[in-house]
Enzyme design. Structure first.
Site, PDB file in Angstrom:
ATOM      1  N   ASP A   1      -8.105 -24.534 -66.983  1.00 39.86           N
ATOM      2  CA  ASP A   1      -7.031 -25.398 -67.331  1.00 39.86           C
ATOM      3  C   ASP A   1      -7.507 -26.176 -68.444  1.00 39.86           C
ATOM      4  O   ASP A   1      -6.527 -26.872 -69.303  1.00 39.86           O
ATOM      5  CB  ASP A   1      -6.539 -26.547 -66.285  1.00 39.86           C
ATOM      6  CG  ASP A   1      -7.878 -27.017 -65.487  1.00 39.86           C
ATOM      7  OD1 ASP A   1      -8.928 -26.740 -65.661  1.00 39.86           O
ATOM      8  OD2 ASP A   1      -7.562 -27.893 -64.352  1.00 39.86           O
ATOM      9  N   HIS A   2      -8.919 -26.616 -68.572  1.00 38.06           N
ATOM     10  CA  HIS A   2      -9.308 -27.216 -69.606  1.00 38.06           C
ATOM     11  C   HIS A   2     -10.939 -27.487 -69.844  1.00 38.06           C
ATOM     12  O   HIS A   2     -11.531 -26.814 -68.661  1.00 38.06           O
ATOM     13  CB  HIS A   2      -8.974 -28.990 -70.005  1.00 38.06           C
ATOM     14  CG  HIS A   2      -9.058 -29.414 -68.462  1.00 38.06           C
ATOM     15  ND1 HIS A   2     -10.344 -29.952 -68.107  1.00 38.06           N
ATOM     16  CD2 HIS A   2      -8.191 -29.689 -67.289  1.00 38.06           C
ATOM     17  CE1 HIS A   2     -10.220 -30.371 -66.923  1.00 38.06           C
ATOM     18  NE2 HIS A   2      -9.024 -30.245 -66.384  1.00 38.06           N
TER      19      HIS A   2
ATOM     20  N   SER B   1      -5.573 -32.002 -65.413  1.00 34.37           N
ATOM     21  CA  SER B   1      -5.062 -30.690 -64.669  1.00 34.37           C
ATOM     22  C   SER B   1      -3.766 -30.630 -64.124  1.00 34.37           C
ATOM     23  O   SER B   1      -3.440 -29.583 -63.866  1.00 34.37           O
ATOM     24  CB  SER B   1      -6.362 -30.772 -63.432  1.00 34.37           C
ATOM     25  OG  SER B   1      -7.528 -30.451 -63.767  1.00 34.37           O
TER      26      SER B   1
ATOM     27  N   HIS C   1     -17.511 -33.882 -64.611  1.00 32.79           N
ATOM     28  CA  HIS C   1     -17.300 -35.529 -64.733  1.00 32.79           C
ATOM     29  C   HIS C   1     -18.379 -36.132 -64.332  1.00 32.79           C
ATOM     30  O   HIS C   1     -18.856 -37.268 -64.678  1.00 32.79           O
ATOM     31  CB  HIS C   1     -16.208 -35.764 -63.656  1.00 32.79           C
ATOM     32  CG  HIS C   1     -14.997 -35.593 -64.200  1.00 32.79           C
ATOM     33  ND1 HIS C   1     -14.306 -36.004 -65.293  1.00 32.79           N
ATOM     34  CD2 HIS C   1     -13.909 -34.480 -63.677  1.00 32.79           C
ATOM     35  CE1 HIS C   1     -13.177 -35.668 -65.284  1.00 32.79           C
ATOM     36  NE2 HIS C   1     -12.865 -34.675 -64.408  1.00 32.79           N
TER      37      HIS C   1
END
Ligand code: MG
Ligand code: ZN
Length: 366
Positions: A296-297, A79, A258
């Protein structure tokens, strides 16, 4: 007839002149609201269609693009590198905040728009010194330097911030208390609650630090902090007639990925959708506001797979059983949704760094 020709010629000349004399171009926004869902891939974007009670907010966008997120050195970004790419238009290494691979600081969109006289703000559900918001105002070698990032926030161009991370101001490794410094720098800081929309004084700087570390999870009762802080930021920053830039992050979509926790992810997505809706409602009324929503991803390799259990070993296609391919980030292309003046520039397939350059091109006065 000849006179009429000269009159028309003069009008055309004047029109040309006004466009090069610092006047607003027709597709030029005077306000930008940039919303980042950290870790929000296309499957996360899709969750509202199956778990939401309202139609998905993403159906309100007509201009859609895709961006590649790889960092300068790694195929899978973190990030910090992707935040720096979005904020400064520069590819860098994972961990870097606002600096390139040679550690040279790059001007962020916050710094650029502040130089035009715009007001600026950042809102997040992580610490306000976390990688994504930090990329917009700080310049440090490593994202873990959050004490230093918090200090840089107070000296930056930011006029409004809201999020967690009070510990980085009052429980620091160097034992310093940054709250007196914040006051010295002109900030009114509240550590208890958000102010009411419409109650903030024009031109005054404000900070809201409402948790020691990250803000609570939605599934632990965060409530409407993110949409409310976004509405408060918009109402305050829009008091500047020159314009404003606001970055809003749904930080914990990433944390849910996560954790490989679908309930966490869906609740954070629905909260982020509500926040996007607040920004779009304002932009629709205002007419001069560009709204850009992206991530961001992707995180988790999240997939809306069919339910698989003992009764349905080959998959029950009537029901969803979401799965995660990884507890890490992934390199999948990321959607970009845009609305308002200049939104059509965000169509196409491009690099994450192009988003900064597209915004910069739109705000620059010729
Ligand atoms: Mg983040
Ligand atoms: Zn992450």
């Amino acid at each position: 007839m000849k006179n009429l020709f000269f009159l028309l010629f003069a009008i055309v000349l004047m029109a040309c002149n006004s466009s090069v004399n610092g006047q607003k171009k027709p597709d030029q926004p005077t306000k930008i609201i940039f919303l980042i869902g950290d870790g929000m891939g296309l499957s996360a974007v899709t969750t509202g269609f199956y778990y939401g009670e309202q139609p998905s907010v993403f159906t309100r966008f007509k201009e859609i693009g895709l961006q590649q997120t790889s960092s300068a050195k790694e195929k899978v970004t973190d990030s910090a590198a992707s935040g720096t790419a979005l904020a400064t238009g520069t590819k860098t290494y994972n961990g870097a905040i606002g600096v390139d691979t040679s550690l040279v600081p790059h001007q962020s969109i916050v710094e650029l728009t502040a130089s035009l006289g715009w007001s600026t703000g950042v809102v997040a559900t992580s610490t306000i010194s976390h990688a994504t918001p930090a990329s917009f105002y700080a310049h440090v070698e490593q994202r873990v330097m959050e004490d230093e990032i918090a200090a840089q926030l107070l000296s930056s161009e930011i006029d409004f911030f809201a999020g967690g991370g009070l510990a980085r101001f009052i429980a620091r490794a160097d034992s310093a208390n940054l709250l007196p410094l914040a006051a010295e720098k002109g900030f009114l800081v509240d550590t208890t609650k958000l102010a009411a929309v419409g109650s903030l004084e024009a031109g005054q700087k404000y900070g809201f630090l409402l948790a020691m570390d990250g803000m609570p999870l939605m599934i632990q009762g965060r409530g409407d902090f993110l949409p409310d802080a976004t509405s408060l930021a918009i109402s305050h920053l829009s008091q500047n007639p020159k314009g404003f830039f606001l970055m809003v992050e749904g930080s914990q979509i990433d944390w849910a990925g996560h954790a490989k926790n679908t309930e966490y992810l869906v609740s954070e997505m629905l909260d982020f959708e509500k926040t996007i809706a607040a920004a779009l409602d304002y932009a629709e009324k205002d007419g001069n506001t560009l709204v850009v929503v992206t991530a961001d991803h992707e995180t988790g390799g999240f997939a809306l797979a069919p339910q698989v259990n003992e009764e349905n070993p080959y998959g029950n296609y009537a029901e969803l059983g979401p799965v995660f391919a990884t507890g890490h980030h992934s390199a999948t292309l990321i959607p970009v949704f845009s609305y308002g003046p200049g939104a059509e520039n965000f169509k196409g397939v491009y690099q994450n760094t192009d988003i900064f350059h597209k915004m910069a091109a739109l705000v620059k006065v010729e």
